[in-house]
Design an enzyme around this catalytic site. Structure first.
Site, PDB file in Angstrom:
ATOM      1  CB  SER A 157      -0.839  -0.034   1.150  1.00 18.72           C
ATOM      2  OG  SER A 157      -1.962   1.085   1.073  1.00 18.72           O
ATOM      3  CG  ASP A 312      -3.086   4.329  -1.092  1.00 15.08           C
ATOM      4  OD1 ASP A 312      -3.850   4.159  -2.042  1.00 15.08           O
ATOM      5  OD2 ASP A 312      -2.551   3.404  -0.110  1.00 15.08           O
ATOM      6  CG  ASP A 316      -6.000   0.561  -0.224  1.00 17.27           C
ATOM      7  OD1 ASP A 316      -5.227   1.662  -0.127  1.00 17.27           O
ATOM      8  OD2 ASP A 316      -5.707  -0.282   0.585  1.00 17.27           O
TER       9      ASP A 316
END
Length: 574
Positions: A157, A312, A316
């Site tokens: 992430s 990002d 998400d």
């Protein structure tokens, strides 16, 4: 009986090298081992850390630094994780279980995804592998859309460039109800971890070179169409939008979804547009970090834009900036709680029209969403931190978390979705523009109706995570401070003992503390689940009376700073 001796570091490293499937990490271990024997203290420390313990598999799956050894993200660790997951799925579903696998553009992601597809195939499962990198929301969508039994997303992430991760979802025949398509939670995480621990030598794991299926472009197209439909309407007024994926994988998909609802005037932040695992323009690839949106806002200012949207790296999360004449430079980056309230008001109006639905937010998010839900005659439920909990709320129509995560279409994506959220934000801004109003106007209206809910984080990053553990235990031992910002602390809740969720139940135990004052200020303190940080979530609520909203906002900001100053003294982490 004499217990067998623990293997020495040299023995553990040599054994790892012998079975490492990646020549690059095997060579790096050999280099470190030679340097260790030559008395290099840095090499010794690196080896000791890499072999300190296996990288823990939990409710976030796996996440850690890339590199060789059991405490790092590498092919050997991923193959074991895939073999353990496959064994678990076979025990629950039997042969023929289906796993859909996606990956982002980070270093190692494509290879880790391919290894997972190979292991699943070798375990008599059906592996569906995305042909190219994809945003996390598309993978979460594909799990339910393709009726798979599980999904794996290889991503870290918004973590630093040297990290990678392995996120696991369950669906299909493995779970039922509102758990369908969500990330794993207990007891599934412990069961999968046990299966990983039971995996034998890597050479015993069947890894065919072919046999998996490709997930084609049709699934991406279906996702984009669903994201457009979830907006419930198209552009009410034209907008100029500046869009950046922060060197991640969401740019093209987000732009396409925006175009699908009528937003064609999208200006790309060119130097951040294509995926780049080094994230060269950012100190940290996290839109929450100071400076992350500087290039996008500068471009928006020069272009006379209406809106800045940043995703990002795995898309998400969604970050938003809007014009604000009162802000320095004329633009204001909204907090996750502010966007959460805006999308919550939008979702509540839609749900109230339909006559049902639940809004949900995590324990570290603002309390404003509960007041919004109550005003619209809807239920609200509080959850633990993370969308693995938020997305499981029955009858959920909208859920959010202050860390820029928004679940706006839980029937399709049981996770935070920065692309669908971006479409919803753009539609909201266009409706306000058509009405001659702004996002700031709507935030001011919510403040007048419900009280100004101002939030601000205090994040302390450490090199040694044991300092966080020690700080939490000390806070429990010493108890809450008598006052915060001059107001008496009236309640102190230890989240290890659970907490009412606002819907008649209790939250599962977790590591966290909640302090509330007589002035209705609130602080939540917890260790980060993915990074070496201690995080404090501060909130004050102030009525907007004769004072203007800007004046109240200024007073609330000052009070938040006072609370944070008191917390720094109490935490003692420097």
């Amino acid at each position: 009986m004499t217990q067998p001796a623990e293997p020495t570091l040299d023995t553990a490293v040599a054994s790892w090298i012998d079975e490492d499937p990646d020549p690059a990490t095997a060579a790096e271990l050999s280099r470190l081992l030679r340097a260790h024997h030559d008395g290099d203290p840095e090499a010794t420390a690196e080896l000791a850390d890499a072999f300190a313990a296996p990288l823990a598999f939990g409710t976030a799956g796996l996440r850690g630094r890339l590199g060789p050894g059991p405490n790092r993200m590498n092919r050997a660790v991923v193959i074991r994780a895939a073999a353990g997951l496959s064994a678990y799925l076979r025990s629950v579903v039997g042969e023929g279980f289906t796993v859909v696998i996606g990956y982002d553009a980070r270093k190692g992601s494509k290879q880790f995804a391919r290894d997972t597809a190979s292991v699943v195939t070798g375990a008599a499962g059906r592996a569906l592998l995305f042909e190219d990198h994809c945003p996390t929301p598309i993978l979460a969508f594909a799990l339910r859309h393709l009726e798979a039994d599980a999904a794996v997303m290889v991503t870290a992430s918004h973590n630093p460039p040297q990290d990678n991760g392995y996120k696991v979802y369950l669906g299909g025949r493995t779970v039922s109800g509102w758990a369908q398509g969500a990330q794993i939670v207990p007891p599934h995480d412990a069961d999968i971890a046990a299966a990983i621990s039971a995996v034998g030598p890597l050479a015993s794991v069947p890894m065919p070179q072919t046999g998996w299926e490709a997930v084609g472009q049709a699934v991406r197209e279906d996702y984009v169409e669903r994201a457009a439909q979830a907006a419930h309407m198209g552009a009410a007024a034209p907008l100029k939008i500046v869009l950046t994926p922060l060197h991640g994988v969401g740019g093209h998909t987000c732009q396409e979804a925006l175009a699908r609802v009528g937003f064609e005037d999208v200006v790309r932040v060119a130097e951040q547009w294509e995926p780049d695992p080094d994230f060269p323009t950012l100190d940290f690839p996290n839109p929450e970090e100071p400076g992350a949106l500087d290039r996008a806002v500068a471009l928006a200012r020069s272009q006379g834009a209406d809106l800045v949207i940043a995703n990002d790296p795995d898309a998400d999360r969604c970050c938003v900036a809007v014009p604000d004449p009162s802000a320095t430079g004329g633009w204001r980056q909204l907090s996750g709680d502010e966007v959460g309230a805006l999308l919550g008001e939008q979702a509540a109006e839609l749900a109230a029209f339909a006559g049902n639905g639940v809004l949900a937010s995590s324990v570290v998010s603002s309390r404003l969403l509960r007041r919004i839900a109550q005003t619209h005659g809807l239920a609200h439920q509080q959850t633990l931190t993370g969308f693995k909990w938020i997305s499981r709320v029955p009858n959920l129509v909208y859920g959010y978390e202050e860390a820029l995560g928004y679940c706006v279409d839980p029937a399709a994506v049981r996770d935070k979705d920065g692309i669908s959220a971006a479409v919803r934000v753009a539609v909201l801004v266009s409706v306000l523009k058509q009405q001659g109003r702004s996002v700031i106007d709507l935030l001011d209206r919510l403040a007048r109706e419900h009280g100004l809910h101002a939030t601000s984080p205090l994040t302390i990053r450490v090199d040694d995570t044991s300092r966080i553990t020690e700080a939490m235990e000390r806070l429990r031992r010493d108890g809450a401070p008598v006052r915060l910002a001059g107001s008496l602390v009236t309640t102190a809740v230890d989240l290890r003992d659970g907490k009412p969720d606002g819907a008649g139940g209790r939250l599962p135990a977790t590591d966290g503390l909640v302090w509330t004052t007589a002035a209705d200020d609130r602080v939540v303190i917890r260790p980060s689940g993915t990074e070496p940080k201690l995080k404090c979530y501060c909130e004050v609520i102030m009525p907007v009376g004769k004072e203007s909203v800007p004046g109240t906002r200024k007073a609330a900001a000052a009070r938040l700073e006072s609370i944070k100053e008191d917390l720094r003294s109490v935490l003692g982490l420097g």
